[in-house]
Design an enzyme around this catalytic site. Structure first.
Site, PDB file in Angstrom:
ATOM      1  CE1 TYR A 298      -0.140  94.688   8.980  1.00  0.00           C
ATOM      2  CE2 TYR A 298       0.037  96.727  10.245  1.00  0.00           C
ATOM      3  CZ  TYR A 298       0.631  95.635   9.637  1.00  0.00           C
ATOM      4  OH  TYR A 298       2.006  95.484   9.682  1.00  0.00           O
TER       5      TYR A 298
ATOM      6  CE1 TYR B 153       5.675  91.812   5.147  1.00  0.00           C
ATOM      7  CE2 TYR B 153       5.603  89.544   5.912  1.00  0.00           C
ATOM      8  CZ  TYR B 153       6.114  90.825   5.998  1.00  0.00           C
ATOM      9  OH  TYR B 153       7.075  91.099   6.936  1.00  0.00           O
TER      10      TYR B 153
ATOM     11  CG  HIS C 269      -7.368  73.421  20.198  1.00  0.00           C
ATOM     12  ND1 HIS C 269      -8.059  74.574  20.528  1.00  0.00           N
ATOM     13  CD2 HIS C 269      -7.597  72.537  21.214  1.00  0.00           C
ATOM     14  CE1 HIS C 269      -8.689  74.382  21.683  1.00  0.00           C
ATOM     15  NE2 HIS C 269      -8.414  73.156  22.117  1.00  0.00           N
TER      16      HIS C 269
ATOM     17  CB  SER D 233     -10.372  64.498  23.773  1.00  0.00           C
ATOM     18  OG  SER D 233      -9.813  65.734  24.183  1.00  0.00           O
ATOM     19  CD  GLU D 234     -11.139  69.712  21.921  1.00  0.00           C
ATOM     20  OE1 GLU D 234     -12.099  69.420  21.170  1.00  0.00           O
ATOM     21  OE2 GLU D 234     -11.252  70.441  22.916  1.00  0.00           O
TER      22      GLU D 234
ATOM     23  CG  HIS E 206     -12.134  75.323  24.451  1.00  0.00           C
ATOM     24  ND1 HIS E 206     -12.905  74.267  24.008  1.00  0.00           N
ATOM     25  CD2 HIS E 206     -10.865  74.865  24.443  1.00  0.00           C
ATOM     26  CE1 HIS E 206     -12.128  73.219  23.761  1.00  0.00           C
ATOM     27  NE2 HIS E 206     -10.872  73.567  24.006  1.00  0.00           N
TER      28      HIS E 206
ATOM     29  CG  HIS F  20      -6.507  75.282  26.233  1.00  0.00           C
ATOM     30  ND1 HIS F  20      -6.664  74.287  27.173  1.00  0.00           N
ATOM     31  CD2 HIS F  20      -7.220  74.883  25.145  1.00  0.00           C
ATOM     32  CE1 HIS F  20      -7.429  73.325  26.682  1.00  0.00           C
ATOM     33  NE2 HIS F  20      -7.777  73.665  25.452  1.00  0.00           N
TER      34      HIS F  20
ATOM     35  N   GLY G 203      -4.476  71.674  24.464  1.00  0.00           N
ATOM     36  CA  GLY G 203      -4.220  72.041  23.085  1.00  0.00           C
ATOM     37  C   GLY G 203      -3.765  70.830  22.287  1.00  0.00           C
ATOM     38  CG  ASN G 204      -5.823  69.323  20.320  1.00  0.00           C
ATOM     39  OD1 ASN G 204      -6.439  69.956  19.478  1.00  0.00           O
ATOM     40  ND2 ASN G 204      -6.277  69.124  21.548  1.00  0.00           N
TER      41      ASN G 204
END
Length: 229
Positions: free
Chosen positions: A128, A224, A107, A88-89, A169, A109, A43-44
């Site tokens: 909702y 909201y 991002h 790398s992402e 992913h 996982h 993740g990043n």
């Protein structure tokens, strides 16, 4: 003579806004680990300050990041801050910033969301809060991580949405702030967990919301919270 103490915001010539954003980015990245949304350095997280994108570096445990590790690129991916290699992402993050009004991207996982990405082409409208993400959350077709193909698949899945699943992913969400992007990630993972739990009961089928119900909830959710908050 007493040693002069450096202002903690003065990070290798980085301005106060970038230093504050980096500190929030590191806190958010660490939260993805403590909340179980990622394992290790998977993740990043990124945040945009003007035309600079601050982003977590590749392969560095978040608990080891310091103010001096600030890592930043321009919108073309050229490194403008720091010496650590960006995630790398990076192609996914930059694609979001070039195509939307995003100021932050998360991002992960996340387990339940990743499981759902292997089962269906979009997350069924089980709650909702789907409306808060712009509608039914689509699944971007699988492509190798870190590639332009994955970034392109993601953009198609994100059309008119602020979140999508990445097949086999994980998740990607964006928002106007890191807090908003993170909240959308957490809500998406919760809805995936909810749907998996409901559909696991033998002989029963979860009730789903219609497109109209999701759209109505989305409209209400735009107002909201506290005004000006």
């Amino acid at each position: 003579m007493a040693e002069e103490r450096r202002d903690p915001r003065d990070v290798r010539g980085v301005g106060a806004e970038e230093a504050d954003a980096w500190r929030e980015l590191v806190d958010t990245a660490r939260r993805t680990v403590s909340d179980g949304l990622v394992v290790g350095t998977s993740g990043n997280v990124s945040v945009r300050v003007a035309d600079t994108v601050l982003v977590t570096p590749s392969g560095v445990p978040y608990d080891r990041l310091t103010p001096d590790d600030v890592t930043g690129v321009d919108l073309d991916g050229r490194q403008v801050l720091g010496s650590l290699v960006p995630t790398s992402e990076l192609p996914m993050h930059l694609a979001v910033y070039r195509s939307t009004d995003a100021r932050a991207v998360v991002h992960t996982h996340a387990v339940h969301a990743t499981a759902v990405s292997t089962l269906v082409p979009e997350l069924p409208a089980i709650h909702y809060m789907t409306g808060a993400l712009g509608g039914a959350v689509r699944v971007a077709p699988y492509a190798t991580y870190g590639t332009d193909e994955l970034a392109e698949n993601m953009l198609h899945a994100l059309a008119d949405r602020s979140a999508c699943l990445l097949q086999n992913h994980g998740t990607i969400t964006y928002g106007s702030t890191l807090a908003q992007a993170y909240d959308r990630t957490a809500q998406l993972e919760w809805m995936c967990h909810l749907w998996l739990t409901a559909r696991a009961l033998p002989g029963l089928t979860p009730t789903l919301l219609t497109e109209e119900q999701v759209a109505e909830a989305g409209e209400r959710l735009r107002g909201y919270g506290q005004r000006g908050a």
